[in-house]
Motif scaffolding. Structure first.
Motif, PDB file in Angstrom:
ATOM      1  N   SER A 395     -30.112 -24.174  11.478  1.00 23.76           N
ATOM      2  CA  SER A 395     -30.655 -24.957  10.629  1.00 23.76           C
ATOM      3  C   SER A 395     -32.074 -25.200   9.795  1.00 23.76           C
ATOM      4  O   SER A 395     -32.206 -25.097   8.787  1.00 23.76           O
ATOM      5  CB  SER A 395     -29.948 -26.280  10.411  1.00 23.76           C
ATOM      6  OG  SER A 395     -28.438 -25.434  10.896  1.00 23.76           O
ATOM      7  N   LEU A 396     -33.037 -25.571  11.331  1.00 21.25           N
ATOM      8  CA  LEU A 396     -34.096 -25.878  10.635  1.00 21.25           C
ATOM      9  C   LEU A 396     -35.048 -24.915   9.844  1.00 21.25           C
ATOM     10  O   LEU A 396     -35.584 -24.890   9.451  1.00 21.25           O
ATOM     11  CB  LEU A 396     -34.624 -25.732  12.037  1.00 21.25           C
ATOM     12  CG  LEU A 396     -34.224 -27.634  12.566  1.00 21.25           C
ATOM     13  CD1 LEU A 396     -35.349 -27.933  14.035  1.00 21.25           C
ATOM     14  CD2 LEU A 396     -35.711 -28.237  11.147  1.00 21.25           C
ATOM     15  N   LEU A 409     -22.166 -27.950   6.553  1.00 16.41           N
ATOM     16  CA  LEU A 409     -21.315 -26.475   5.699  1.00 16.41           C
ATOM     17  C   LEU A 409     -20.898 -26.060   6.644  1.00 16.41           C
ATOM     18  O   LEU A 409     -19.957 -25.328   6.371  1.00 16.41           O
ATOM     19  CB  LEU A 409     -22.596 -25.997   5.196  1.00 16.41           C
ATOM     20  CG  LEU A 409     -22.334 -24.891   4.205  1.00 16.41           C
ATOM     21  CD1 LEU A 409     -21.312 -25.385   3.241  1.00 16.41           C
ATOM     22  CD2 LEU A 409     -23.388 -24.157   3.149  1.00 16.41           C
ATOM     23  N   ALA A 410     -21.785 -25.284   8.006  1.00 18.87           N
ATOM     24  CA  ALA A 410     -20.981 -24.511   9.246  1.00 18.87           C
ATOM     25  C   ALA A 410     -20.195 -25.601   9.393  1.00 18.87           C
ATOM     26  O   ALA A 410     -18.374 -24.522   9.616  1.00 18.87           O
ATOM     27  CB  ALA A 410     -22.178 -25.059  10.176  1.00 18.87           C
ATOM     28  N   VAL A 411     -19.547 -26.949   9.865  1.00 17.96           N
ATOM     29  CA  VAL A 411     -18.353 -27.120  10.147  1.00 17.96           C
ATOM     30  C   VAL A 411     -17.818 -27.280   9.123  1.00 17.96           C
ATOM     31  O   VAL A 411     -16.079 -26.978   9.766  1.00 17.96           O
ATOM     32  CB  VAL A 411     -18.615 -28.451  10.490  1.00 17.96           C
ATOM     33  CG1 VAL A 411     -17.386 -29.557  11.181  1.00 17.96           C
ATOM     34  CG2 VAL A 411     -20.342 -29.113  11.513  1.00 17.96           C
ATOM     35  N   VAL A 413     -16.872 -25.729   6.953  1.00 17.36           N
ATOM     36  CA  VAL A 413     -16.771 -23.684   6.495  1.00 17.36           C
ATOM     37  C   VAL A 413     -15.467 -23.542   7.551  1.00 17.36           C
ATOM     38  O   VAL A 413     -14.673 -22.751   7.495  1.00 17.36           O
ATOM     39  CB  VAL A 413     -17.047 -22.747   6.256  1.00 17.36           C
ATOM     40  CG1 VAL A 413     -17.063 -21.746   6.049  1.00 17.36           C
ATOM     41  CG2 VAL A 413     -17.963 -22.831   4.687  1.00 17.36           C
ATOM     42  N   VAL A 414     -16.034 -23.701   9.353  1.00 21.41           N
ATOM     43  CA  VAL A 414     -15.272 -22.990   9.684  1.00 21.41           C
ATOM     44  C   VAL A 414     -14.346 -23.647   9.637  1.00 21.41           C
ATOM     45  O   VAL A 414     -12.752 -23.694  10.637  1.00 21.41           O
ATOM     46  CB  VAL A 414     -15.921 -23.673  11.467  1.00 21.41           C
ATOM     47  CG1 VAL A 414     -15.317 -23.611  12.357  1.00 21.41           C
ATOM     48  CG2 VAL A 414     -17.534 -22.313  11.575  1.00 21.41           C
ATOM     49  N   LEU A 415     -14.145 -25.311   9.832  1.00 23.73           N
ATOM     50  CA  LEU A 415     -12.617 -25.518  10.022  1.00 23.73           C
ATOM     51  C   LEU A 415     -11.567 -25.048   8.995  1.00 23.73           C
ATOM     52  O   LEU A 415     -10.147 -25.442   8.785  1.00 23.73           O
ATOM     53  CB  LEU A 415     -12.744 -27.292  10.151  1.00 23.73           C
ATOM     54  CG  LEU A 415     -13.940 -27.865  11.506  1.00 23.73           C
ATOM     55  CD1 LEU A 415     -13.881 -29.005  11.490  1.00 23.73           C
ATOM     56  CD2 LEU A 415     -12.881 -27.184  12.750  1.00 23.73           C
ATOM     57  N   VAL A 416     -12.291 -25.420   7.897  1.00 17.36           N
ATOM     58  CA  VAL A 416     -11.133 -24.290   7.007  1.00 17.36           C
ATOM     59  C   VAL A 416     -10.785 -23.402   6.596  1.00 17.36           C
ATOM     60  O   VAL A 416      -9.516 -23.179   7.071  1.00 17.36           O
ATOM     61  CB  VAL A 416     -12.327 -24.626   5.623  1.00 17.36           C
ATOM     62  CG1 VAL A 416     -11.786 -24.086   4.399  1.00 17.36           C
ATOM     63  CG2 VAL A 416     -12.418 -26.299   4.362  1.00 17.36           C
ATOM     64  N   ILE A 417     -11.751 -22.883   7.258  1.00 18.76           N
ATOM     65  CA  ILE A 417     -10.574 -20.982   7.817  1.00 18.76           C
ATOM     66  C   ILE A 417      -9.867 -21.829   8.587  1.00 18.76           C
ATOM     67  O   ILE A 417      -8.719 -20.891   8.167  1.00 18.76           O
ATOM     68  CB  ILE A 417     -11.689 -20.584   8.466  1.00 18.76           C
ATOM     69  CG1 ILE A 417     -13.233 -20.267   7.265  1.00 18.76           C
ATOM     70  CG2 ILE A 417     -11.696 -18.680   9.002  1.00 18.76           C
ATOM     71  CD1 ILE A 417     -14.339 -19.177   7.855  1.00 18.76           C
ATOM     72  N   VAL A 458     -20.872 -35.484   3.099  1.00 25.71           N
ATOM     73  CA  VAL A 458     -22.246 -35.556   3.320  1.00 25.71           C
ATOM     74  C   VAL A 458     -22.123 -34.330   2.079  1.00 25.71           C
ATOM     75  O   VAL A 458     -22.745 -34.258   1.709  1.00 25.71           O
ATOM     76  CB  VAL A 458     -23.040 -34.774   4.405  1.00 25.71           C
ATOM     77  CG1 VAL A 458     -24.171 -33.875   4.521  1.00 25.71           C
ATOM     78  CG2 VAL A 458     -22.557 -36.368   5.713  1.00 25.71           C
ATOM     79  N   LEU A 459     -21.295 -32.615   2.617  1.00 27.98           N
ATOM     80  CA  LEU A 459     -21.464 -32.266   1.248  1.00 27.98           C
ATOM     81  C   LEU A 459     -20.927 -32.363   0.118  1.00 27.98           C
ATOM     82  O   LEU A 459     -21.851 -32.074  -0.220  1.00 27.98           O
ATOM     83  CB  LEU A 459     -21.068 -31.056   1.666  1.00 27.98           C
ATOM     84  CG  LEU A 459     -21.497 -29.800   3.076  1.00 27.98           C
ATOM     85  CD1 LEU A 459     -20.233 -29.165   3.011  1.00 27.98           C
ATOM     86  CD2 LEU A 459     -22.121 -29.227   2.639  1.00 27.98           C
TER      87      LEU A 459
END
Length: 681
Positions: A395-396, A409-411, A413-417, A458-459
């Protein structure tokens, strides 16, 4: 009002999605005329591996692991048998008591039965002990444990024998049977006891019917150590994996499923007082699913590996948390000492983002299948730390000062999938109580909800900020879109199936959208948001309630209890669980920290850090985002049984990202409150 129309649209979408949801597995196949349950206290898959007689049964059986959690801190034999009696988790052993011998039967009645009835009321379990015995005639019992299982609501027993009787079991009068296979000794004599268990199974099979051999209890305080054995024979169509609609996991059933199987899903009509309908069964009928297995050794190894998956996450969580906390403390200490050092600042930022990266790693770690590695606990520890650090570094590298967006975004997307796939990443993750503890078997738990809520809000705030200059209405729609997806994913039965989660997230998303659209909040708007959230959740629960009982999720079961006037014990238990965190100083420290975070949201001018005050006024969407996070944390804490831990987990994800952003962003020119008002108008 335009926002009312949007709210109604969300309501209709949620209802439509719910109506299309089916059960996770096919319906149970028709059981044989007779069901014979043989319960053995402490029967593990290690016992099956060490016993040739039990190993030989594996390829002749549908197999699975049994979760034996009951209502109390111990699952003693008396607790396990009473749970089968009630069809829901019962409390049999006193809080300060060790596991005692099973009660005797004197004069056709279980000794001390009223003590067990009183214990359910004392601990608000709502368990109607005696339900199995009251359901119908023709259920035979053999042995002391079976007396508890087949006793009627007043403690009387009929069709019961103190020892196994093969002739009686084979008689037409014995339509179904519960057999106490004994308590396995911890060491000496265990081999001989396993021989007797195998012999008992052979005799029960000779009587005909559908035989279920299962563990019913473990005696460790507050730690059930591992899931136990479940073998069902003969298999209906080749040896497969046992499951039920209460777990929705191949190879996994729970103790209350036994009652539902014997009753064929039909509950008794009265509670122990004989006045009201008993609450819904805590389990569902057991059935088989998946591919046929033909290799007993591979099946046993698979079950032993599964035990590692269930046992390791919580102990390893403590080690991971301690490691991340130590790294964060050291890096922040170095920064405070060397404020002008660029490396000290970068190290502190990386440590903060690694802390937030844990909320990515906790789910992605299950994709590594760590429980099959040579040292499962060490593997889970290394994988989690590695993914946390890698998420922060990536991310950095890609987003620099907007690294928090990458992690969120990673959290998200991962949880939606994960939800759409049936939440395979939850089982065995550090955020799932799991079958050993007897927590949630499918869907999202409180910890997962907290991570998803932070990521979504946040998103949503970032997306709205990009559209705000074009149109406030478009920005508000962006909030509704990003937040709405999270609400559906978290709440849809068969996906997140999280009743308390959507109660907390729905009002937060609606309030954030309103503030984005109107730029201010009124009491009328707050009332509308609250009412809209309650109505949406109530409608989803009611639609779920309309489905057959075996297909209902937590939503429908809760609605059933409300409609039938049986919700009091549930609410009391949840309140007691929420307040339990304050039994230690850590709970009060967490409360103080959360109050300070909430005050920083509503009174930013009082925060003694210029960088935060400047940041708060630098973008119009910062205030709505922080307010939404605060509302979600507050509502989630009040409406979930883990209390302020929900807000604590949200803070554990959001605060490190915020602090890292403040440390990494060069301080902008001073922004006055007047210019902020002009920017928002």
């Amino acid at each position: 009002m335009r926002f009312t129309g949007v709210r109604r649209a969300l309501f209709v979408i949620a209802a439509a999605l719910l109506c299309t949801t089916g059960t996770a597995f096919a319906q149970p196949s028709t059981l044989m005329a007779k069901v014979v349950v043989i319960g053995v206290s402490g029967l593990t898959w290690g016992d099956v591996k060490s016993s040739p007689g039990l190993t030989a049964l594996v390829n002749q059986s549908n197999v699975g692991s049994m979760s034996v959690k009951t209502a109390g801190p111990r699952t003693c034999p008396v607790d396990g048998w009473l749970t089968i009696s009630a069809g829901s988790r019962a409390w049999g052993t006193g809080t300060e008591q060790e596991c005692a011998d099973l009660p005797a039967v004197t004069g056709g009645k279980v000794e001390g039965w009223q003590t067990y009835v009183d214990r359910q009321a004392q601990h608000h379990t709502g368990a109607p002990i005696g339900r199995l015995g009251a359901s119908r005639d023709g259920i035979c019992g053999f042995g002391p444990g079976a007396a508890l299982a087949v006793a009627k609501p007043d403690g009387s027993v009929a069709d019961w024998s103190p020892a196994f009787d093969a002739a009686k079991l084979a008689s037409p009068a014995c339509q179904d049977a519960i057999v106490d296979g004994g308590v396995l000794p911890p060491r000496e004599g265990r081999t001989e006891a396993l021989l007797k268990v195998a012999d008992l199974v052979a005799k029960a099979r000779a009587a005909g019917g559908w035989v279920l051999l299962t563990g019913v209890s473990q005696e460790k305080l507050l730690s059930h150590q591992q899931t136990l054995v479940a073998l069902q024979l003969p298999p209906d169509n080749g040896a497969r994996w046992l499951t039920s609609d209460s777990t929705r996991r191949p190879g996994l059933i729970q103790l209350t499923d036994i009652t539902a199987t014997v009753l064929r899903g039909q509950a008794a009509s009265v509670d122990p007082a004989g006045e009201e309908k008993a609450g819904p069964l805590g389990g569902s009928e057991i059935h088989a699913t998946g591919d046929v297995h033909t290799n007993a050794a591979a099946v046993i190894d698979d079950r032993l590996d599964a035990n590692q998956r269930y046992e390791q996450p919580r102990p390893v969580l403590k080690a991971v948390a301690a490691t991340l906390a130590a790294a964060l403390a050291l890096s922040l200490g170095w920064f405070l000492i060397r404020r002008n050092s660029l490396w000290a600042r970068r190290t502190a930022i990386f440590a903060l983002l690694t802390q937030a990266g844990f909320f990515v790693a906790v789910f992605l770690s299950t994709a590594t299948v760590w429980w099959r590695w040579p040292s499962p606990g060490l593997a889970l520890y290394g994988v989690t730390i590695g993914i946390s650090a890698a998420s922060a570094a990536l991310s950095l590298l890609l987003l620099k000062r907007y690294a928090y967006l990458g992690l969120s975004l990673a959290v998200y997307v991962v949880l939606v999938i994960d939800a759409v796939l049936g939440t395979p990443m939850q089982l065995g993750s550090m955020f799932a109580d799991g079958p050993v503890i007897g927590g949630r078997f499918y869907g999202f738990g409180n910890s997962t909800f907290a991570a998803l809520a932070v990521a979504a809000l946040v998103l949503a705030g970032w997306a709205a900020q990009q559209l705000l200059d074009r149109s406030r209405a478009l920005a508000a729609l962006a909030v509704l879109a990003v937040g709405g997806i999270a609400i559906v994913v978290d709440g849809k039965p068969g996906w997140g199936t999280d009743f308390g989660g959507i109660l907390g997230l729905t009002p937060a998303v609606l309030l954030m959208a309103w503030m984005t659209w109107r730029g201010r909040v009124s009491w009328r708007a707050l009332l509308g948001v609250a009412v809209g959230g309650v109505l949406a959740v109530s409608a989803v629960a009611y639609l779920d309630y309309l489905r057959p009982p075996a297909q209902r999720s937590h939503f429908g079961n809760f609605a059933a209890r409300v409609i039938e006037g049986d919700v009091g014990d549930v609410l009391v238990r949840k309140l007691q669980a929420a307040l339990a965190v304050f039994h230690s100083p850590a709970g009060w420290i967490l409360l103080v920290a959360l109050v300070l975070c909430m005050l920083a949201t509503v009174l930013p001018e009082r925060v003694p850090f210029a960088s935060y005050r400047t940041f708060y006024l630098s973008r119009p969407m910062i205030r709505p985002t922080l307010v939404a996070l605060t509302v979600c944390g507050l509502a989630g804490s009040l409406l979930n049984d883990v209390g302020i831990i929900v807000a604590g987990i949200m803070g554990g994800f959001a605060v490190p990202m915020l602090v890292a952003h403040l440390m990494g962003v060069p301080r902008p020119a001073t922004v006055s409150p007047e210019s902020h008002l002009v920017q928002e108008s």
